[in-house]
Design a protein around this motif. Structure first.
Motif, PDB file in Angstrom:
ATOM      1  N   ALA A  48       0.818  -1.313   0.065  1.00 37.15           N
ATOM      2  CA  ALA A  48      -0.139   0.002  -0.095  1.00 37.15           C
ATOM      3  C   ALA A  48       0.912   1.158  -0.036  1.00 37.15           C
ATOM      4  CB  ALA A  48      -1.007  -0.132   0.968  1.00 37.15           C
ATOM      5  N   LEU A  52       1.091   4.125  -2.860  1.00 38.26           N
ATOM      6  CA  LEU A  52       0.715   5.410  -2.608  1.00 38.26           C
ATOM      7  C   LEU A  52       1.781   6.451  -2.829  1.00 38.26           C
ATOM      8  CD1 LEU A  52      -1.403   4.731   0.565  1.00 38.26           C
ATOM      9  CD2 LEU A  52      -2.247   5.693  -1.464  1.00 38.26           C
ATOM     10  N   TYR A  82      -8.011  -8.299  -4.262  1.00 48.36           N
ATOM     11  CA  TYR A  82      -7.678  -6.561  -4.538  1.00 48.36           C
ATOM     12  C   TYR A  82      -8.372  -5.752  -3.632  1.00 48.36           C
ATOM     13  CZ  TYR A  82      -7.298  -2.218  -7.093  1.00 48.36           C
ATOM     14  OH  TYR A  82      -7.066  -0.908  -7.257  1.00 48.36           O
ATOM     15  N   ARG A  86      -6.758  -3.180  -0.734  1.00 48.69           N
ATOM     16  CA  ARG A  86      -7.499  -1.827  -0.687  1.00 48.69           C
ATOM     17  C   ARG A  86      -7.642  -1.273   0.680  1.00 48.69           C
ATOM     18  NH1 ARG A  86      -9.144   1.192  -5.424  1.00 48.69           N
ATOM     19  NH2 ARG A  86      -9.761   2.713  -3.568  1.00 48.69           N
ATOM     20  N   ALA A  89      -4.504  -0.221   2.114  1.00 48.61           N
ATOM     21  CA  ALA A  89      -4.245   1.205   1.624  1.00 48.61           C
ATOM     22  C   ALA A  89      -5.120   2.101   2.447  1.00 48.61           C
ATOM     23  CB  ALA A  89      -4.394   1.298   0.129  1.00 48.61           C
ATOM     24  N   ALA A 102      -9.068   7.576  -0.371  1.00 47.10           N
ATOM     25  CA  ALA A 102      -9.361   6.170  -0.606  1.00 47.10           C
ATOM     26  C   ALA A 102     -10.525   5.960  -1.395  1.00 47.10           C
ATOM     27  CB  ALA A 102      -9.597   5.806   1.031  1.00 47.10           C
ATOM     28  N   GLY A 106      -7.912   2.871  -7.942  1.00 44.35           N
ATOM     29  CA  GLY A 106      -6.836   2.254  -7.323  1.00 44.35           C
ATOM     30  C   GLY A 106      -5.918   1.947  -8.527  1.00 44.35           C
TER      31      GLY A 106
END
Length: 124
Positions: A48, A52, A82, A86, A89, A102, A106
């Protein structure tokens, strides 16, 4: 031509450290993220961070390249995997007070700023 800066070695102890590094930095991820002892949640958080920080270049080394390839394949092809990634993340964004980021589609997998180098031995 200017000389390239030394790579940054990231032990992942300070999980948010990459957000303080200069654009274009090369980051060598110190732990082998695909050792059997490494738990999925930790691996997801590290990936993540890498997702990012697309302005950084991350280099991974592992003695388990097949595990790495399977991890990337699962996230790229399995919607459930996935979405689980997420969540990690979103947790990182929450720690940064950036919850509003968020949303959206993605990143595409595999992550363009992450490479596997010096693969080592294959999985047993």
């Amino acid at each position: 031509m200017p000389e390239a800066a030394e790579p940054i070695v990231w032990s992942c102890g300070d999980i948010l450290a990459p957000f303080r590094w200069t654009r274009g930095a090369v980051v060598q991820v110190a732990p082998d993220l695909f050792e059997p002892e490494v738990r999925g949640k930790f691996r997801d958080e590290v990936f993540a961070i890498m997702a990012l920080c697309p302005e950084l270049h991350f280099e991974l080394r592992t003695a388990h390249p097949h595990t790495y390839q399977e991890f990337v394949r699962l996230i790229a092809e399995d919607r459930t995997e996935y979405l689980a990634w997420r969540v990690s993340a979103a947790t990182i964004l929450r720690k940064l007070d950036r919850d509003h980021e968020a949303t959206g589609p993605g990143p595409e997998w595999p992550l363009e700023n992450v490479v596997l180098v010096g693969e080592g031995s294959a999985d047993a």
